[in-house]
Design an enzyme around this catalytic site. Structure first.
Site, mmCIF file in Angstrom:
data_model
loop_
_atom_site.group_PDB
_atom_site.id
_atom_site.type_symbol
_atom_site.label_atom_id
_atom_site.label_comp_id
_atom_site.label_asym_id
_atom_site.label_seq_id
_atom_site.Cartn_x
_atom_site.Cartn_y
_atom_site.Cartn_z
ATOM 1 C CG ASP A 1 8.205 -10.221 -16.441
ATOM 2 O OD1 ASP A 1 8.110 -9.076 -15.953
ATOM 3 O OD2 ASP A 1 7.221 -10.922 -16.712
ATOM 4 C CG ASP A 2 8.583 -7.609 -12.507
ATOM 5 O OD1 ASP A 2 8.010 -8.603 -12.033
ATOM 6 O OD2 ASP A 2 7.986 -6.711 -13.123
ATOM 7 C CB CYS B 1 -0.900 0.008 1.234
ATOM 8 S SG CYS B 1 -2.032 -1.391 1.319
ATOM 9 C CB THR C 1 8.983 -3.205 -12.750
ATOM 10 O OG1 THR C 1 8.291 -4.371 -13.197
ATOM 11 C CG2 THR C 1 8.027 -2.311 -11.992
#
Length: 553
Positions: free
Chosen positions: A384-385, A2, A317
């Site tokens: 890819d992350d 969050c 990312t």
């Protein structure tokens, strides 16, 4: 996963805190897309607006004047939310509020791993009612109970810090929180292992000469973009309280147990323009690319590397790591997957929670499309992350082959994910993880790639440590999702607990509505959808639309 913020304006007569709290949510929106909210204080009253959806949706009808009219105040807190397992109802959107004692509001980033103990304590000893599955509500009520036990009509700073000791003693897990004591000030504190991030900064007041504004946020980018400087990280076990008179108090509530931020912050969660605990996220991802290039030279032959026609990231990312990897291998780089930035946000979802394989497949293709000329007749390396369930990776490999790729290598910036994430990211049960009980070759077969190459855990940690600036104290990280060794003890039955919550969340059908409310004198006045600018959120012709989350690959 969050985002939390907190603001204390130096001018006690100011009423514009909500304007900048609202702005701060957009700098943290990448972390959380399920709910958003703001609570501000004006005199002895708390004004609050929160609801399901992205910040743009929750505050869609609020221009600057409406924010000032409905959310006036000189200080407040805000939250953007990605719920952990089992918590996705509108009632659990944050900030959360309890009227006793003193009127407390809180925003939490993280996850508690001993909810059963806390529920029992709050029910049988504290006599406090818990109305949701949210562990944030548990933390808030532990804090409220401790303050209430002081038996005081008014609270002081020492009381705040003393009561926090109870939170640290009882609440196990990861948390970085901003809180507000009505009429008194804002509070920030962080778990004793520093798993979830929190930073603090200041700037000169824009309306009162000589005064200062103070700001707390999950990531430094939010402070920097709002003009705050002298940014510091709140340390593990540390708290800061900003009084409405402008006085700032720091206190080490408990001794740090470790200084181990979640390594997933650097791999995936954080924005590249943030610095967390003295470590540049951008630089750490560059280092991941360097170390992945070295790993590829160990796994592939020089001939296989020379035959790679192009290195392609899965946006966004992994962009930095992919570009660095391509440079180190002396291979061409291309942003050949185009991310859909222009579709209605309501229809571009995180895909790992979508029900059913066909829905996931459509969700992935809605988000990404290939530039066919960059694939046709080529051997490609996709970076890819991370690879979690494998659904996204499998579909991406399929899209590459449909576009004409002759060979497809998939390279992951993170190691094999074989364990549950227990500190704030709802991934999946172990048997749903593609690397669980599978070899690398079996993972490649599962996602239909020619080969899969994972970053080693040691290299991942080194990539982050080597990105640290002068003065950073971080040498280790929370890596339980990869190793199965968590930085905190995990109570018996906790994994079963979160599996049950996942099942409950899949079955649950919850209202998806915004809330605008005035909290005053211990009461809550709800504004119905359509009244005073509040609108229904997530409905179309009276039919509720589901709230989905995007895949962490």
């Amino acid at each position: 996963m969050c985002g939390v913020t907190g603001l204390m304006l130096g001018d006690p007569e100011a009423t514009t805190a909500a304007i900048e709290l609202h702005e701060s949510l957009y700098y943290l929106q990448h972390a959380s897309q399920d709910a958003a909210g703001i609570s501000v204080c004006n005199g002895g009253r708390v004004y609050q607006r929160k609801g399901l959806g992205m910040a743009q949706k929750v505050f869609s009808e609020f221009d600057g004047f409406a924010l000032l009219e409905q959310l006036p105040g000189a200080f407040g807190i805000a939250h953007v939310r990605y719920p952990t397992a089992g918590t996705s109802s509108a009632s659990e959107a944050q900030p959360l509020y309890v009227n006793s004692p003193f009127g407390l509001s809180i925003s939490v980033n993280g996850n508690l791993i001993n909810p059963d103990y806390l529920r029992e304590f709050l029910d049988s000893e504290a006599r406090r009612h818990i109305n949701s599955d949210s562990d944030s509500e548990l933390l808030l009520n532990v804090f409220a109970h401790s303050l209430n036990e002081l038996g005081k009509a008014r609270v002081n700073v020492d009381d705040i810090f003393a009561s926090l000791r109870d939170v640290y003693a009882k609440c196990q897990g990861a948390y970085a929180c901003t809180a507000m004591v009505t009429g008194f000030g804002i509070l920030g504190f962080r778990d004793a292992n520093g798993i979830r991030p929190l930073c603090f900064g200041s700037r000169p007041s824009q309306t009162l000469p000589g005064a200062k504004d103070y700001f707390l946020a999950s990531e430094s980018v939010a402070l920097r973009q709002l003009g705050f400087t002298d940014i510091i990280d709140i340390k593990p076990g540390q708290a800061v309280f900003c009084q409405k008179n402008g006085t700032v108090h720091f206190r080490q509530i408990v001794e740090p147990k470790s200084y181990t931020p979640d390594v997933f912050e650097y791999v995936y969660l954080a924005r590249p323009d943030s610095c967390i605990d003295g470590i540049s996220v951008h630089r750490s991802r560059q280092n991941m690319g360097v170390k992945l290039a070295k790993k590829m030279r160990e796994v592939l032959t020089e001939k296989e590397i020379a035959e790679i026609d192009v290195v392609i990231p899965v946006p966004e990312t992994s962009n930095t790591a992919a570009a660095t990897l391509a440079s180190c291998l002396d291979r061409p780089y291309s942003n050949a997957f185009v991310k859909n930035r222009y579709a209605n946000f309501s229809f571009v979802f995180r895909t790992f929670i979508l029900p059913g394989q066909e829905a996931r497949k459509k969700g992935i293709r809605r988000k990404l499309s290939p530039i066919e000329s960059e694939f046709d007749g080529k051997a490609i390396c996709i970076v890819d992350d991370s690879i979690v369930r494998g659904n996204t990776s499998r579909e991406i490999v399929q899209m590459a082959r449909e576009a004409g790729a002759t060979r497809v290598y998939v390279v992951s910036c993170s190691p094999e994910i074989m364990n549950q994430h227990i500190y704030g990211i709802d991934l999946a049960d172990p048997d749903e993880l593609v690397a669980y009980n599978r070899t690398t070759e079996q993972v490649a077969e599962n996602i239909q790639a020619d080969k899969v190459i994972f970053q080693s855990l040691d290299d991942l940690k080194a990539a982050c440590v080597e990105a640290a600036g002068e003065g950073s104290e971080v040498k280790e990280f929370e890596v339980g999702v990869f190793s199965g060794k968590y930085i905190t003890e995990v109570p018996d039955g906790y994994f079963e607990h979160i599996s049950q919550l996942r099942g409950k969340n899949k079955k649950r059908k919850t209202p998806n509505c915004s809330e605008a409310m005035l909290i005053a004198n211990g009461g809550v006045v709800n504004m119905a959808p359509g009244q005073n600018g509040a609108q229904g959120n997530g409905t179309r012709n009276g039919v509720m639309s589901p709230s989905y989350r995007e895949d962490i690959k």
